[in-house]
Scaffold this active site. Structure first.
Site, PDB file in Angstrom:
ATOM      1  N   HIS A  13       0.878  -1.197   0.000  1.00 60.22           N
ATOM      2  CA  HIS A  13       0.000   0.000   0.000  1.00 60.22           C
ATOM      3  C   HIS A  13       0.901   1.228   0.000  1.00 60.22           C
ATOM      4  O   HIS A  13       1.447   1.607   1.034  1.00 60.22           O
ATOM      5  CB  HIS A  13      -0.896  -0.004   1.247  1.00 60.22           C
ATOM      6  CG  HIS A  13      -1.821   1.171   1.330  1.00 60.22           C
ATOM      7  ND1 HIS A  13      -3.159   1.028   1.582  1.00 60.22           N
ATOM      8  CD2 HIS A  13      -1.614   2.512   1.210  1.00 60.22           C
ATOM      9  CE1 HIS A  13      -3.736   2.228   1.604  1.00 60.22           C
ATOM     10  NE2 HIS A  13      -2.805   3.146   1.393  1.00 60.22           N
ATOM     11  N   HIS A  15       1.492   5.346  -1.843  1.00 57.19           N
ATOM     12  CA  HIS A  15       1.069   6.446  -2.719  1.00 57.19           C
ATOM     13  C   HIS A  15       2.317   7.042  -3.355  1.00 57.19           C
ATOM     14  O   HIS A  15       3.177   7.567  -2.643  1.00 57.19           O
ATOM     15  CB  HIS A  15       0.338   7.536  -1.923  1.00 57.19           C
ATOM     16  CG  HIS A  15      -0.869   7.023  -1.203  1.00 57.19           C
ATOM     17  ND1 HIS A  15      -2.133   7.089  -1.730  1.00 57.19           N
ATOM     18  CD2 HIS A  15      -0.996   6.401   0.001  1.00 57.19           C
ATOM     19  CE1 HIS A  15      -2.997   6.547  -0.886  1.00 57.19           C
ATOM     20  NE2 HIS A  15      -2.335   6.112   0.178  1.00 57.19           N
ATOM     21  N   LYS A  99      -9.755  -0.781  -5.188  1.00 55.08           N
ATOM     22  CA  LYS A  99      -9.707  -0.095  -3.897  1.00 55.08           C
ATOM     23  C   LYS A  99     -11.023   0.605  -3.600  1.00 55.08           C
ATOM     24  O   LYS A  99     -11.512   1.395  -4.402  1.00 55.08           O
ATOM     25  CB  LYS A  99      -8.561   0.931  -3.924  1.00 55.08           C
ATOM     26  CG  LYS A  99      -8.404   1.767  -2.668  1.00 55.08           C
ATOM     27  CD  LYS A  99      -7.801   0.992  -1.517  1.00 55.08           C
ATOM     28  CE  LYS A  99      -7.875   1.755  -0.204  1.00 55.08           C
ATOM     29  NZ  LYS A  99      -6.742   2.640   0.034  1.00 55.08           N
ATOM     30  N   HIS A 136     -10.260   1.054   2.390  1.00 57.03           N
ATOM     31  CA  HIS A 136     -10.032   2.079   3.413  1.00 57.03           C
ATOM     32  C   HIS A 136     -11.208   1.947   4.387  1.00 57.03           C
ATOM     33  O   HIS A 136     -12.323   2.372   4.081  1.00 57.03           O
ATOM     34  CB  HIS A 136      -9.982   3.483   2.805  1.00 57.03           C
ATOM     35  CG  HIS A 136      -9.662   4.533   3.833  1.00 57.03           C
ATOM     36  ND1 HIS A 136      -8.457   5.204   3.875  1.00 57.03           N
ATOM     37  CD2 HIS A 136     -10.370   4.980   4.891  1.00 57.03           C
ATOM     38  CE1 HIS A 136      -8.454   6.021   4.917  1.00 57.03           C
ATOM     39  NE2 HIS A 136      -9.611   5.916   5.551  1.00 57.03           N
ATOM     40  N   HIS A 174      -4.127  -0.394   6.230  1.00 58.33           N
ATOM     41  CA  HIS A 174      -3.562   0.455   7.299  1.00 58.33           C
ATOM     42  C   HIS A 174      -4.397   0.418   8.581  1.00 58.33           C
ATOM     43  O   HIS A 174      -4.939   1.437   9.006  1.00 58.33           O
ATOM     44  CB  HIS A 174      -3.349   1.891   6.827  1.00 58.33           C
ATOM     45  CG  HIS A 174      -4.438   2.474   5.960  1.00 58.33           C
ATOM     46  ND1 HIS A 174      -5.761   2.461   6.307  1.00 58.33           N
ATOM     47  CD2 HIS A 174      -4.371   3.085   4.759  1.00 58.33           C
ATOM     48  CE1 HIS A 174      -6.459   3.043   5.361  1.00 58.33           C
ATOM     49  NE2 HIS A 174      -5.648   3.424   4.405  1.00 58.33           N
ATOM     50  N   ASP A 247       1.641   2.822   3.419  1.00 59.50           N
ATOM     51  CA  ASP A 247       0.769   3.994   3.284  1.00 59.50           C
ATOM     52  C   ASP A 247       1.596   5.275   3.225  1.00 59.50           C
ATOM     53  O   ASP A 247       1.146   6.332   3.673  1.00 59.50           O
ATOM     54  CB  ASP A 247      -0.279   4.068   4.400  1.00 59.50           C
ATOM     55  CG  ASP A 247      -1.401   5.032   4.061  1.00 59.50           C
ATOM     56  OD1 ASP A 247      -1.574   5.357   2.869  1.00 59.50           O
ATOM     57  OD2 ASP A 247      -2.099   5.485   4.988  1.00 59.50           O
TER      58      ASP A 247
END
Ligand code: NCD
Ligand code: ZN
Length: 347
Positions: A13, A15, A99, A136, A174, A247
């Protein structure tokens, strides 16, 4: 000096953002990772297989030529997502998850899902074609206390999803609470969670140490010390349901240091070293490899990486900032020490 050789790790995970930002993020990630699952919350979001594959190529274009780094992609689910898009994504071995962002739950989630039940027909297709549902897991109802939103998501949505689609593989991303650890530990097969380094290292007091600390603000929020301890126990238990997802979520400095600061902590410069610190502190260094290099790949049905990295217990100082798309990026531990260092990558 203490050293540790482990299979090259993966990050399930992360970004990386896009365009100029990739020069920083892809360079950091590709330095030590074998694979990473790239989050699709760009603006506009990555809602088609075609967009995901184009984004993947932009990431690769920013990795050093010799790097073994393999980005794996996730599709961003919206209320308009179609069965065709799910099937096309599943047809590509480069897209391994879809996601679910509840609309408004976090950074760049405005296009996310407003009515989760309406996605059930898509979950049935994902179950059939083997595309992982990555979640999420926070409700967005503003009347729910922000520290309780993960627990409410588990109770109001996750239990039903997991029960209704018994073959669907689900990752609760997360996780931040002892409640989530308990849920994942006792869930059916095919249900797992990622854990970040920062949720293993910090608790909610770290948001308010001598004043408000915007660089420790992320979503889901840091929780109580008892929750942090539950996360450490889960990560260090050699339980294959828990694996590493950094994350790492960069924002320009002025986006964080603002009257309405952005959520996201950047750890990609030191992700595995921070994990080594945590496992060393817990006296479970022998289990670092499972958490960072094996369990995620096993869950996604992928082989382990075949080369390795070596970590040494030699402290180094994190820079005060990195250059990031013509801005400053303040990394986790800026100006402070990390006690483990990646020494070399060996084939
Ligand atoms: C992430 C981001 O900035 O994209 N922020 C964060 O606080 N974690 C989004 C997310 O994963 O929630
Ligand atoms: Zn994220």
């Amino acid at each position: 000096m203490e050293t540790l050789q482990i299979t090259r790790p993966d990050d399930w995970h992360i970004h990386l953002r896009d365009d100029d930002a990739l020069r920083t993020t892809a360079t950091h990630a590709s330095h030590y990772l074998g694979r990473a699952l790239i989050m699709p919350n760009l603006q506009p979001p990555v809602t088609t297989a075609e967009a995901a594959l184009a984004y993947r190529q932009r990431i690769l274009d920013n990795c050093p030529a010799a790097s073994p780094f393999t980005p794996l992609m996730a599709l961003y689910l919206t209320d308009q997502s179609s069965p065709d898009e799910i099937r096309q994504s599943a047809d590509s071995d480069k897209i391994i998850a879809a996601k679910l962002y509840p609309a408004g739950a976090t950074t760049h989630s405005q296009s996310g899902v407003k009515d989760i039940q309406r996605l059930y027909p898509l979950f049935a297709i994902m179950e059939e074609v083997g595309l992982v549902l990555s979640i999420h897991g926070e409700v967005t109802d503003p009347s729910v206390d922000i520290f309780d939103r993960e627990k409410r998501f588990i109770d109001d949505h996750l239990r039903a999803i997991v029960d209704t689609f018994p073959q669907l593989r689900v990752v609760l991303e997360h996780i931040t609470t002892a409640t989530a650890v308990d849920f994942i530990s006792s869930a059916r097969r095919g249900v797992a969670a990622t854990i970040t380094a920062h949720h293993l290292l910090l608790n909610r007091n770290d948001l308010f140490r001598g004043g408000i600390c915007p660089h420790n603000y992320c979503l889901p929020l840091l929780k109580r010390e008892a929750d942090r301890c539950a996360l450490v126990n889960a990560a260090c238990a050699a339980n294959p349901r828990f694996f590493y997802g950094s994350d790492s979520a960069p924002h320009p400095r002025q986006g964080k240091e603002s009257a309405c600061g952005c959520a996201g902590i950047y750890t990609a410069h030191a992700g595995i070293e921070l994990c080594a610190e945590i496992f060393s502190e817990a006296e479970t260094l022998d289990r670092l490899e499972g958490f960072c290099s094996h369990f995620g790949a096993d869950f996604y049905g992928l082989p382990h990486n075949t080369d390795s990295i070596t970590l040494t217990a030699s402290p180094w100082s994190v820079p005060d900032c990195y250059e990031y798309s013509h801005n400053d990026l303040i990394p986790f531990r800026a100006g402070q020490k990390v006690s483990w260092k990646i020494q070399e990558a060996s084939v």
